[in-house]
Design an enzyme around this catalytic site. Structure first.
Site, short mmCIF file in Angstrom:
data_model
loop_
_atom_site.label_atom_id
_atom_site.label_comp_id
_atom_site.label_asym_id
_atom_site.label_seq_id
_atom_site.Cartn_x
_atom_site.Cartn_y
_atom_site.Cartn_z
N VAL A 317 -42.33 -37.68 -55.16
CA VAL A 317 -41.90 -36.34 -55.53
C VAL A 317 -42.60 -35.31 -54.65
CG1 VAL A 317 -41.50 -37.06 -57.91
CG2 VAL A 317 -43.69 -36.05 -57.30
N SER A 318 -42.00 -34.15 -54.52
CA SER A 318 -42.57 -32.99 -53.85
C SER A 318 -42.98 -33.35 -52.41
CB SER A 318 -43.75 -32.45 -54.67
OG SER A 318 -44.14 -31.17 -54.24
#
Length: 725
Positions: A317-318
């Site tokens: 994620v991110s």
């Protein structure tokens, strides 16, 4: 797709062929190469966990312990052990990334007790297995990237698989443990890396440095940047690299400061995040072979599991999601089969030649790099947070009570200072008018209207200045002694002045820090404030105006738009991080929340989707799922007492990362089509802010196999992504 023959099936086939030819088990069949530690990896360490007292996923805490608001304790808080720090790092990393409340979905829709098929169990979800760690270095002793492979006891040699979980944000190696959970439940090995970041700093005043296992030592006792002893715990994670004379001068001029690896390594680590993720895959293959590979007549492990017979999904994620995208683009050895990422930080090239259209309207500003749109946010968010139209937004009313007190009108003063600089129109004569104009400027620079509701909470948490300072230093390869734009990191007192950090806070920062201060007691300091070095948002300008350090924000912005030497270095660093859009035909799903205010969809996933379709054309296998009523920080949803309104407005994006991983896995294993690109229409929990009713599956519907026409995302003209309203 790679042609796969399972290792056991391959062995049986080879035996059959030899028998038919009248050969023996020796014959002329070439022996597989010996398994060996990947080049450049130091200090490899294997540790087994029984799944009871300790385990891979929860460090022995279980589902209940992770959910507890009481963090795991240290026997000696001033000298926590590596085992204790690991447990605390897993606890804090997990809780930072997901909503830990049962009403928000923990233990019901996701969590250690929720099986791979979605069924909810009553157990603690502990997972036995082996954890293998090592450090990747390029020979300089300064890169020191931690690699880790978790191999669950349920790993099936007949069905080998690996999932990457590169750290989110600037966290350490456990910084994407919630992504790793999906792989561990599937019986897959998980390939982690801290990608050259981490939460623990070099304490410059006392000259102590973090070791890769989280403990701390005096720099003088470590042999410099990189101790070359045989053990993992002998390796230094980060040393700022100041000479003795430089360190003395630095501490005399600016005492009690800290250097952080992402900001101050001088290496622009983001440019290598894809390569570090690929290195983690190679390390995971080594770990799997070392445990399950065939053995020769000398008892030595052979390379049995290879990219040709092991399914690999790049995920996270991110920033970790952006690293997975980069790894897929840079995968020259065919390591990766598919990609499933959530809210990825993707840096587009300056002239990508793509456009974004929402409904019938073209978005004016798209595809800017993170440092670009974040330094822009850093200019305007504090002022925009006072906009009357945001009074009902999460933290909207509370913001003024904290940052616009009558005696210290910080946010209103930022509005005034922006107008004085010509960054707001002269016609905006009141604070309300100035704030509404600042909000409009954010919208016109690419923020979706839905994401603007997050402006007050993001400003209050100092997200934009923290990210801007860290990434500016990294991209420009600045040293900590450069004090880029007058910023430094230090503990601060109630009045904002620099003070000493509590020793216990420093000792635990491997586990509690996110690597991007403000974090774990270390704050962002403006060395150039009129009243002397002070916490950034309390800065006074030369004219006495408490304007939240507008001069510092303008300096950071000039690094993106200007032409000075530092600006040229930063802009060169930006170019090193930009992606091509070519996923090499790998099946992929990107999930992103429409309301993301940290990584706005118009600058990241939307234009990347268009770029991929432009570059790969018919060969593209990328699906884009844009989730309505979802934003960047699932962990904020789980703070109803602090951020009421997140719970009633937003659904957990983590649910859709798990769906994406399920879909890519099912596609690679069984040929099931990926869900088409679409807007997923979720249903907010509603109710009273801070007391939202419990989430159900109806709030988070699955992506449609055949989306309605009004939900379909498409590309027209070969370069324009069209997003339904």
């Amino acid at each position: 797709m790679k042609h796969r023959i399972h290792p056991i099936a391959l062995a049986a086939l080879a035996a059959g062929v030899l028998s038919a030819c009248g050969g023996s088990s020796g014959g002329d069949k070439p022996e597989a190469p010996l398994n060996s530690v990947p080049a450049g990896v130091w200090g490899v360490q294997f540790r087994s966990y029984d799944g009871a007292a300790d385990d891979l996923l929860t460090a022995g805490l279980g589902k209940t312990g992770l959910q507890s608001v009481t963090p795991p304790a240290y026997t000696d808080p001033l000298n926590p052990t590596a085992v204790e720090l690991r447990r605390a790092a897993i606890y804090n990393s997990y809780r930072s990334l997901v909503d830990m409340t049962a009403a928000g979905g923990y233990g019901v829709l996701y969590g250690p007790n929720v099986a791979a098929d979605g069924s909810v169990g009553t157990g603690e979800g502990k997972i036995a297995g082996t954890e293998v760690v090592g450090v990747l270095d390029d020979g300089s002793g300064k890169q020191t990237v931690t690699l880790m492979a978790q191999v669950p006891s349920t790993f099936d040699p007949r069905n080998p698989c690996i999932v990457t979980a590169t750290s989110s944000g600037s966290r350490g190696v456990y910084g994407a443990i919630s992504t790793g959970e999906w792989g561990l439940k599937r019986g897959c090995a998980v390939a982690y890396t801290d990608k050259g970041t981490g939460g623990a700093p070099h304490d410059l005043q006392n000259d102590t440095v973090p070791m890769v296992d989280g403990t701390r030592k005096r720099a003088a006792d470590t042999g410099g940047h990189f101790a070359t002893g045989p053990h993992f715990w002998d390796l230094v994670s980060f040393n700022a690299g100041l000479s003795a004379a430089e360190l003395t001068a630095f501490n005399t001029a600016t005492p009690n400061r800290f250097a952080f690896k992402h900001a101050h390594s001088g290496r622009n680590p983001e440019k290598d995040w894809g390569q570090f993720t690929l290195a983690a895959v190679r390390f995971a293959l080594y770990a799997v072979n070392q445990q399950f590979g065939d053995v020769n007549d000398k008892g030595e492990r052979l390379v049995t599991f290879t990219p040709n017979n092991t399914l690999v999904i790049a995920s996270s994620v991110s920033n970790g999601g952006g690293a997975a995208i980069a790894a897929a683009e840079q995968d020259a050895d065919g390591l990766i089969d598919g990609v499933a990422v959530s809210e990825p930080a993707i840096e587009l090239p300056a002239n990508a030649g793509v456009a974004v259209q929402r409904g019938s309207a073209r978005v004016a500003t798209v595809g800017r790099n993170l440092i670009d749109f974040t330094t822009y946010a850093n200019l305007y968010q504090a002022c925009a947070s006072l906009a009357p139209s945001l009074a009902g937004a999460p933290f909207g009313a509370a913001f003024a009570g904290l940052y616009n007190l009558p005696a210290l009108p910080i946010a209103a003063s930022r509005c005034t200072a922006l107008r004085q600089e010509g960054l707001l129109s002269a016609a905006a004569s009141t604070t309300a008018q100035q704030a509404e104009e600042a909000l409009l400027r954010l919208r016109d620079y690419g923020w979706e209207p839905e994401s603007l509701a997050l402006t007050p909470s993001h400003a209050a948490f100092e997200i934009a200045p923290a990210v801007a300072v860290t990434f500016a230093n990294a991209l420009a390869r600045a040293r900590v002694s450069d004090h880029l734009c007058g910023f430094s990191f230090a503990a601060t007192a109630a009045d904002g002045s620099v003070t000493t950090l509590a020793p216990a806070a420093l000792a635990a920062m491997f586990a509690t820090g996110n690597g991007v201060p403000p974090s774990a007691g270390v704050n962002l300091v403006n060395n150039r404030a009129a009243q002397g070095p002070v916490r950034d948002f309390l800065s006074l300008a030369a004219n006495g105006l408490p304007d939240w350090n507008l001069d510092g924000a303008l300096c950071l912005r000039d690094l993106v738009t200007g032409s000075g030497a530092a600006a040229q270095r930063l802009q060169a660093g930006m170019r090193e991080t930009q992606r091509s859009g070519n996923l090499q035909g790998k099946p992929a799903i990107i999930v992103h929340g429409r309301d993301d205010a940290l990584l706005p969809v118009n600058h990241t996933s939307r234009p990347y989707y268009a770029l991929n379709k432009k570059v790969e054309g018919a060969a593209s296998k990328l699906s884009y799922l844009e989730v309505a009523n979802a934003q960047h920080f699932d962990g904020f949803i789980g703070l109803p007492a602090v951020l009421p309104g997140y719970d009633s407005r937003y659904v957990p994006l983590h649910v859709y990362l798990n769906h994406a991983l399920d879909a890519v896995y099912d596609h690679l294993k069984n040929g099931k089509p990926l869900p088409p690109s679409q807007v997923v229409r979720t249903v907010p929990r509603g109710g009273t802010a801070g007391q939202a009713p419990a989430i159900t599956a109806a709030n988070v519907p699955l992506p449609a196999a055949v989306p309605a026409a009004a939900d379909r995302i498409s590309v027209t003209g070969g370069d324009t992504v069209v997003i339904p309203d």
